[in-house]
Write an enzyme that holds these catalytic residues in place. Structure first.
Site, PDB file in Angstrom:
ATOM      1  N   GLU A  91       5.421  37.424 148.108  1.00 52.21           N
ATOM      2  CA  GLU A  91       6.263  37.095 149.274  1.00 52.21           C
ATOM      3  C   GLU A  91       7.532  36.327 148.894  1.00 52.21           C
ATOM      4  O   GLU A  91       8.616  36.679 149.367  1.00 52.21           O
ATOM      5  CB  GLU A  91       5.438  36.331 150.313  1.00 52.21           C
ATOM      6  CG  GLU A  91       4.529  37.271 151.103  1.00 52.21           C
ATOM      7  CD  GLU A  91       3.371  36.581 151.793  1.00 52.21           C
ATOM      8  OE1 GLU A  91       3.383  35.352 151.928  1.00 52.21           O
ATOM      9  OE2 GLU A  91       2.434  37.295 152.201  1.00 52.21           O
ATOM     10  N   LYS A 124      -6.515  38.031 156.711  1.00 57.25           N
ATOM     11  CA  LYS A 124      -5.885  37.838 155.393  1.00 57.25           C
ATOM     12  C   LYS A 124      -6.530  36.679 154.625  1.00 57.25           C
ATOM     13  O   LYS A 124      -6.576  36.700 153.406  1.00 57.25           O
ATOM     14  CB  LYS A 124      -4.393  37.571 155.613  1.00 57.25           C
ATOM     15  CG  LYS A 124      -3.576  37.447 154.342  1.00 57.25           C
ATOM     16  CD  LYS A 124      -2.110  37.394 154.694  1.00 57.25           C
ATOM     17  CE  LYS A 124      -1.229  37.140 153.500  1.00 57.25           C
ATOM     18  NZ  LYS A 124       0.193  37.148 153.885  1.00 57.25           N
ATOM     19  N   ASP A 140       7.791  28.656 151.696  1.00 55.60           N
ATOM     20  CA  ASP A 140       7.304  29.678 152.632  1.00 55.60           C
ATOM     21  C   ASP A 140       6.021  29.188 153.305  1.00 55.60           C
ATOM     22  O   ASP A 140       4.950  29.180 152.688  1.00 55.60           O
ATOM     23  CB  ASP A 140       7.060  30.980 151.847  1.00 55.60           C
ATOM     24  CG  ASP A 140       6.517  32.105 152.721  1.00 55.60           C
ATOM     25  OD1 ASP A 140       6.245  31.862 153.915  1.00 55.60           O
ATOM     26  OD2 ASP A 140       6.360  33.226 152.220  1.00 55.60           O
ATOM     27  N   ASP A 169       5.383  43.185 155.522  1.00 50.45           N
ATOM     28  CA  ASP A 169       4.944  41.798 155.357  1.00 50.45           C
ATOM     29  C   ASP A 169       3.645  41.690 156.152  1.00 50.45           C
ATOM     30  O   ASP A 169       3.667  41.608 157.379  1.00 50.45           O
ATOM     31  CB  ASP A 169       6.039  40.870 155.916  1.00 50.45           C
ATOM     32  CG  ASP A 169       5.580  39.421 156.031  1.00 50.45           C
ATOM     33  OD1 ASP A 169       4.481  39.097 155.538  1.00 50.45           O
ATOM     34  OD2 ASP A 169       6.339  38.622 156.620  1.00 50.45           O
TER      35      ASP A 169
END
Ligand code: AMP
Length: 627
Positions: free
Chosen positions: A163, A86, A203, A23
Site C-alpha cells: 500500500e 482482511k 497510512d 485497494d
C-alpha cells in the site's frame, strides 16, 4: 471459405487486456484504472460511490450483498455479516461459521473482489485482472491469501503491491505526469538532474497501519524501510468510543448494552459516526438505546483524544522505529504524506507535525490514492511485460522436442529433492539429529541483489494486442514505462539453528528492510556426526527465539552420504523476489545433494482448494443492493 470467415468474425478480436488497481481495504475498498490520457481515475461502484464498504452479507436466500447495504444489514443480522475479513487473512478459517459453514478468509474477500470486478466491467467492459494492494507489513501468508482471493474472484493477479508503495506512486506520478504535460512541478520524467526526495508515508486505514520511508529519484521509487501494525486502525478508535459509552450507560442503568449483539452493532455505527463528526467539530453526541432506556453521551474532541492516546502512541513508536531502520533523521525528510481515512482525524495531523516538524501533505484523497497507485502499477507492469515478451519472442529459438540427457538428469534430481510439505510446520519440530548448526569456521554469507525483470506468468486466454494502444499519446506510455519501483521486505527471514548447547535460535538470513530482489547464501554445519538428513526449518520474524517467529516452511535433504563428520558444510540459499516470493535451497557440500522448497504454509489454501472455491464463487450472485 465464407463459413470460415463467419466463424472468425464471431471469435474475440485481439484486444489489449484490461487491468485495474484495487485497494482491498479492511473497512473500505476502492478501485481505479488509467484512462487513455494516462491519468488514474477512480471507478465508482454500481451505487455511485467511490469507495465500497468491505462488508459481506450472506442473505438467507443464498444471495450475497457487498457494500453499504451489507453494512446496514449488520444491525439486523450480525450473524450473517462479515466485517474486517482482511484482519483474518492468513488464518485457515474465518473466526466464526457463517450459516453453519467454516469459510476461508480468501473466499470471503473474493466476494468483495467479485462485486468490484462486476461494477468495473459495467463501466469499462471486460476486466482481465488486477493489482491488489496489501499493507507493507503483511507477512508472506497474508500476501498469499490475498493473491488467492483475487484468483477465486476470477482475476489474474498481476501483482500484490504494498500500500505505501502504491500511495507514493500515486503522489509521485501526479508530479511526474504534470511535468510531462508541461505543467511545472517537482519531478521530471527521466531527468537525471532532478533532486532526490525522501518521503515518509503514514497510512492509517480502517484496520491496519503502515509507515514507510522511501526515496523518489527521477523516476525511481525505492522503499528504504517499512514498519506497521496489522491490528491497528480506525476500528480500534471506534471501539474505544463504544466501550466508553457502554461503561457510561452501565454506570447509569446498571446494564451493559454490549451484551446484546444488535445493540452492539448499532453502537458500532454510532461510534464511527461520532468519531467522524469529531474530525470536523469539537463536540459530538452518541445515542444508545438499550432495554428501552435511551441515553445520549456527549463527547468532546479532547476527551476522544485522551481516550485514544495509547492507540496514537502505538503509531508514533512505529514512526520512530522506521526512521531508525532507514537511518534517517527528520531534517533529511522532504515530505510527509498521509494516506487512509483515519488520517482525517486532527490528532493524527497534530502528531505528525509534532514528531516530524513538517506540515503533512494531505493533497490527494486518502481514500483513493492507493487504488490510483495500484492502477498505475498495473499499467506499468502490463506495458513492461508486453515489451519483454516481444523481445523474448524475437530471441526465441525453437526448443528441441526431446530433452537432452543433462536436462533429464537435472529434472530428476530436482524432482526427487522437492518434498511437498502438506503437514503443519512447527518451528521447534526439528530434532538435533537432523538439524543444522553454525558452521565450525564461522559465518560466510554471499548476497546478490539485482533488480530483475518480473518473471511471473500471464495466462494467455486471449490474444493480447499492444497495451500502449489503450493510451492516446506516446507521452502517456513513455511516462508509465520510465517508472521503476524497488521494494524491501518487511520481516526478517531465517532458519532454525541448533547451537552447541542444543539451544535453538533463529539465524536470520534476509534481515527486514533488505532491498528486493535478493539472494543470500549462508554456510551452516551438520549437528552430529553421521547425520543422515538435514531439515531446514524456515521462519519469519525478528525474534532470536524461533518459537516467537512464524514457521513458514521446511525443506529436507535426505540420504546424506554415510560418514559425514559433525560440522560438515550445508549451504542454505534464500532467494526473495520483488513481489515477496521466497525460494529456499539447501545443499550438502561434499555430495552436492540438494533440497528446495517454495514456501508452503499451513494456513494457505492449496491450488485445488482455490479452484474449488473459484467454482463456488463463480456461481454465487453478488450485488450491492438488497432486493
Ligand atoms: P480506509 O480503509 O483508508 O478507507 O479508512 C477507513 C477508516 O477511515 C475507517 O475507520 C473510517 O472510520 C475512517 N475515517 C474516514 N473518514 C474519517 C473522518 N472524517 N474522521 C475520522 N475517521 C475517518
Amino acid at each position: 471459405m465464407e463459413i470460415v470467415q463467419g466463424v472468425l468474425a464471431m471469435s474475440e478480436a485481439p484486444r489489449a487486456k484490461r487491468y485495474i488497481g484495487i485497494d482491498l481495504g479492511t473497512t473500505f475498498s476502492a478501485m481505479a484504472y488509467v484512462d487513455p490520457h494516462g491519468t488514474p481515475v477512480t471507478i465508482p461502484n454500481a451505487e455511485g460511490s467511490l469507495t465500497t464498504p468491505s462488508v459481506v452479507y450472506f442473505e438467507q436466500t443464498g444471495q450475497v450483498i457487498v457494500g453499504a447495504d451489507a453494512r446496514a444489514a449488520a444491525v439486523e443480522h450480525p450473524e450473517l455479516v462479515v466485517e474486517c475479513v482482511k484482519r483474518e487473512m492468513g488464518e485457515r478459517f474465518y473466526s466464526r461459521p457463517i450459516q453453519g459453514r467454516k469459510l476461508p478468509p480468501p473466499a470471503i474477500s473474493a466476494l468483495i473482489l467479485k462485486k468490484l470486478k462486476q461494477d468495473a466491467e459495467a463501466k469499462l467492459g471486460p476486466i482481465d485482472g488486477a493489482v491488489i494492494t496489501v499493507p507493507a507489513y503483511f507477512d508472506e501468508g497474508r500476501r498469499q491469501a490475498t493473491q488467492a482471493a483475487g484468483e477465486i474472484a476470477g482475476l489474474e493477479v498481476l501483482d500484490v503491491l504494498n500500500e505505501p508503495t502504491a500511495a507514493s506512486l500515486g503522489f509521485a506520478y501526479r508530479d511526474i505526469k504534470r511535468k510531462s504535460d508541461g505543467q511545472d512541478d517537482v519531478l521530471r520524467l527521466a531527468d537525471e538532474t532532478s533532486k532526490a526526495k525522501v518521503a515518509v508515508v503514514y497510512d492509517l486505514g480502517g484496520g491496519t497501519f503502515d509507515v514507510t520511508v522511501l526515496r523518489i529519484e527521477g523516476n525511481n521509487l525505492t522503499v528504504l524501510a517499512t514498519d506497521g501494525d496489522v491490528q491497528l486502525g480506525g476500528k480500534d478508535w471506534d471501539m474505544k468510543l463504544l466501550n466508553a459509552a457502554a461503561v457510561a450507560f452501565k454506570a447509569k442503568h446498571g446494564a451493559d448494552p454490549r451484551t446484546d449483539e444488535h445493540v452492539f452493532q448499532q453502537m458500532l455505527v454510532a461510534a464511527e459516526d461520532c468519531k467522524r463528526a469529531l474530525s470536523a467539530r469539537d463536540k459530538a453526541r452518541m445515542g444508545i438505546t438499550f432495554a428501552g432506556k435511551p441515553v445520549n453521551i456527549d463527547v468532546t474532541r479532547q476527551q476522544f483524544e485522551d481516550l485514544t492516546a495509547d492507540l496514537l502512541y502505538r503509531t508514533e513508536s512505529r514512526i520512530v522505529r522506521v526512521m531508525e531502520a532507514a537511518g534517517m533523521s527528520w531534517d533529511q525528510i522532504d515530505e510527509v504524506l498521509t494516506v487512509g481515512g483515519s488520517t482525517r482525524m486532527p490528532q493524527v495531523i497534530k502528531l505528525l507535525e509534532r514528531v516530524t516538524g513538517k506540515k503533512p501533505n494531505t493533497s490527494l484523497s486518502p481514500d483513493e490514492v492507493v487504488a490510483h497507485g495500484a492502477a498505475i502499477h498495473a499499467a506499468i507492469t502490463q506495458l513492461k511485460r508486453y515489451q519483454e515478451k516481444a523481445v523474448e519472442a524475437k530471441a526465441a529459438k525453437p526448443k528441441p522436442a526431446v530433452a537432452t540427457q543433462a536436462e533429464m538428469r537435472i529434472a530428476e534430481e530436482e524432482g526427487s529433492a522437492l518434498p511437498m510439505m502438506q503437514e503443519p510446520v512447527d518451528a521447534n519440530a526439528e530434532t538435533v539429529a537432523d538439524g543444522i548448526a553454525p558452521h565450525p569456521s564461522g559465518a560466510s554469507t554471499t548476497t546478490t541483489a539485482a533488480i530483475a525483470a518480473d518473471g511471473s506468468t500471464v495466462a494467455e486466454a486471449i490474444i493480447e494486442s499492444n497495451p500502449s494502444e489503450q493510451y492516446d499519446s506516446n507521452d502517456a506510455t513513455d511516462v508509465l514505462r520510465a517508472i521503476q519501483t524497488h521494494n524491501v521486505n518487511a520481516h526478517g527471514l531465517g532458519v532454525v539453528m541448533t547451537n552447541e548447547d542444543k539451544t535453538k535460535v533463529n539465524s536470520i538470513i534476509v534481515p527486514a528492510n533488505t532491498l528486493l530482489p535478493t539472494s543470500v547464501t549462508r554456510r551452516y554445519g551438520t549437528v552430529v556426526s553421521n547425520q543422515t538428513s538435514v531439515s531446514v526449518i524456515i521462519v519469519e520474524g525478528e525474534a532470536q527465539d524461533p518459537s516467537q517467529c512464524i514457521p513458514i516452511g521446511k525443506c529436507t535433504i535426505e540420504k546424506l552420504p554415510w560418514g559425514l563428520r559433525k560440522g560438515s558444510t550445508i549451504y542454505v540459499t534464500f532467494s526473495y523476489d520483488n513481489s515477496g516470493r521466497l525460494d529456499v535451497k539447501a545443499m550438502e557440500a561434499t555430495s552436492g545433494a540438494t533440497a528446495s522448497t517454495a514456501i508452503d504454509r499451513t494456513n494457505a489454501m492449496n491450488q485445488v482448494e482455490i479452484s474449488e472455491a473459484k467454482q463456488v464463487v463463480e456461481k454465487m450472485v453478488v450485488s450491492g443492493k438488497r432486493d
